[in-house]
Scaffold this motif. Structure first.
Motif, mmCIF file in Angstrom:
data_model
loop_
_atom_site.group_PDB
_atom_site.id
_atom_site.type_symbol
_atom_site.label_atom_id
_atom_site.label_comp_id
_atom_site.label_asym_id
_atom_site.label_seq_id
_atom_site.Cartn_x
_atom_site.Cartn_y
_atom_site.Cartn_z
ATOM 1 N N ALA A 2 -80.009 36.642 52.245
ATOM 2 C CA ALA A 2 -80.957 36.275 51.191
ATOM 3 C C ALA A 2 -80.614 34.920 50.594
ATOM 4 O O ALA A 2 -81.508 34.133 50.277
ATOM 5 C CB ALA A 2 -80.986 37.343 50.106
ATOM 6 N N LEU A 3 -79.320 34.627 50.454
ATOM 7 C CA LEU A 3 -78.922 33.325 49.907
ATOM 8 C C LEU A 3 -79.320 32.202 50.866
ATOM 9 O O LEU A 3 -79.811 31.154 50.434
ATOM 10 C CB LEU A 3 -77.416 33.300 49.633
ATOM 11 N N GLN A 4 -79.110 32.437 52.153
ATOM 12 C CA GLN A 4 -79.499 31.427 53.142
ATOM 13 C C GLN A 4 -81.015 31.218 53.135
ATOM 14 O O GLN A 4 -81.492 30.076 53.183
ATOM 15 C CB GLN A 4 -79.033 31.844 54.535
ATOM 16 N N ALA A 5 -81.763 32.302 53.049
ATOM 17 C CA ALA A 5 -83.223 32.192 53.022
ATOM 18 C C ALA A 5 -83.682 31.432 51.785
ATOM 19 O O ALA A 5 -84.638 30.648 51.842
ATOM 20 C CB ALA A 5 -83.855 33.585 53.061
ATOM 21 N N THR A 6 -82.992 31.625 50.680
ATOM 22 C CA THR A 6 -83.354 30.922 49.449
ATOM 23 C C THR A 6 -83.115 29.421 49.601
ATOM 24 O O THR A 6 -83.949 28.608 49.183
ATOM 25 C CB THR A 6 -82.564 31.489 48.251
ATOM 26 N N SER A 107 -69.961 18.962 48.501
ATOM 27 C CA SER A 107 -70.456 18.268 47.306
ATOM 28 C C SER A 107 -71.383 19.139 46.462
ATOM 29 O O SER A 107 -71.585 18.858 45.283
ATOM 30 C CB SER A 107 -71.169 16.969 47.688
ATOM 31 N N VAL A 108 -71.963 20.178 47.061
ATOM 32 C CA VAL A 108 -72.822 21.094 46.297
ATOM 33 C C VAL A 108 -72.123 22.417 46.010
ATOM 34 O O VAL A 108 -72.751 23.364 45.544
ATOM 35 C CB VAL A 108 -74.190 21.349 46.997
ATOM 36 N N GLY A 109 -70.821 22.466 46.291
ATOM 37 C CA GLY A 109 -70.054 23.671 46.002
ATOM 38 C C GLY A 109 -69.969 24.654 47.149
ATOM 39 O O GLY A 109 -69.227 25.636 47.078
ATOM 40 N N ALA A 110 -70.743 24.432 48.190
ATOM 41 C CA ALA A 110 -70.692 25.319 49.354
ATOM 42 C C ALA A 110 -69.432 24.980 50.152
ATOM 43 O O ALA A 110 -68.776 23.972 49.904
ATOM 44 C CB ALA A 110 -71.942 25.162 50.211
ATOM 45 N N GLY A 111 -69.127 25.808 51.102
ATOM 46 C CA GLY A 111 -67.955 25.562 51.922
ATOM 47 C C GLY A 111 -68.206 25.936 53.366
ATOM 48 O O GLY A 111 -69.275 26.453 53.718
ATOM 49 N N THR A 126 -77.917 28.398 43.017
ATOM 50 C CA THR A 126 -78.467 27.919 41.741
ATOM 51 C C THR A 126 -78.232 26.416 41.603
ATOM 52 O O THR A 126 -79.119 25.672 41.161
ATOM 53 C CB THR A 126 -77.850 28.681 40.558
ATOM 54 N N ALA A 127 -77.054 25.946 41.986
ATOM 55 C CA ALA A 127 -76.756 24.509 41.926
ATOM 56 C C ALA A 127 -77.670 23.727 42.871
ATOM 57 O O ALA A 127 -78.173 22.646 42.516
ATOM 58 C CB ALA A 127 -75.291 24.258 42.264
ATOM 59 N N ILE A 128 -77.908 24.255 44.064
ATOM 60 C CA ILE A 128 -78.811 23.597 45.011
ATOM 61 C C ILE A 128 -80.225 23.571 44.446
ATOM 62 O O ILE A 128 -80.928 22.557 44.552
ATOM 63 C CB ILE A 128 -78.753 24.279 46.398
#
Length: 147
Positions: A2-6, A107-111, A126-128
């Motif tokens: 769901a996070l990826q789809a968002t 840079s957007v907090g992802a890893g 949310t940051a994205i």
């Protein structure tokens, strides 16, 4: 999932806004005859300009002197590309410039984990979303005109 789809939806909305604004600025209504050579050239140029983020950036700058901060979208774009083209992992193309790609993703907090999979959590999404919304507001303010 769901996070990826968002993330995919957020980047699609951002891209659709950019393409829509580029089309509005081209003012195709001035050339209503879709069969005219001028309209064909405009349509062709817009198709090319909407083919990549870099092409859109050039078109906004060169055609309309509109220069928002495209760099803010580089991280979200890398996340989106890994999700869309790598099924949640870095693509072959991204691995070719792994250090720069991972830096943009970070840079957007992802890893990126040891298996080259993208790590997301609700706060990162949310940051994205905020990066996308800020970019859209900035582009809107810089390119708005009465149509």
């Amino acid at each position: 999932m769901a996070l990826q789809a968002t993330v995919l939806r957020l980047m699609t909305i951002t891209e659709a806004f950019c393409v829509g604004r580029l089309v509005e600025l081209a003012d195709l209504s001035s050339e209503a005859n879709a069969a005219s050579p001028r309209r064909a050239m405009l349509d062709d140029a817009l198709m090319h300009a909407s083919g990549s983020w870099q092409a859109m950036e050039r078109a906004f700058k060169d055609w309309h002197s509109v220069k928002p901060s495209w760099s803010s979208l580089r991280g979200p774009t890398e996340v989106r590309n890994a999700v869309a083209h790598g099924l949640g992992a870095l693509t072959h193309r991204q691995k070719l410039s792994r250090t720069a790609t991972v830096s943009r993703i970070n840079s957007v907090g992802a890893g990126v984990n040891e298996f080259d999979r993208i790590r997301l959590d609700p706060a990162i999404v949310t940051a994205i979303a905020e990066v996308c919304a800020t970019f859209i507001r900035d582009l809107d303010a810089r390119s708005f005109r009465e149509f």
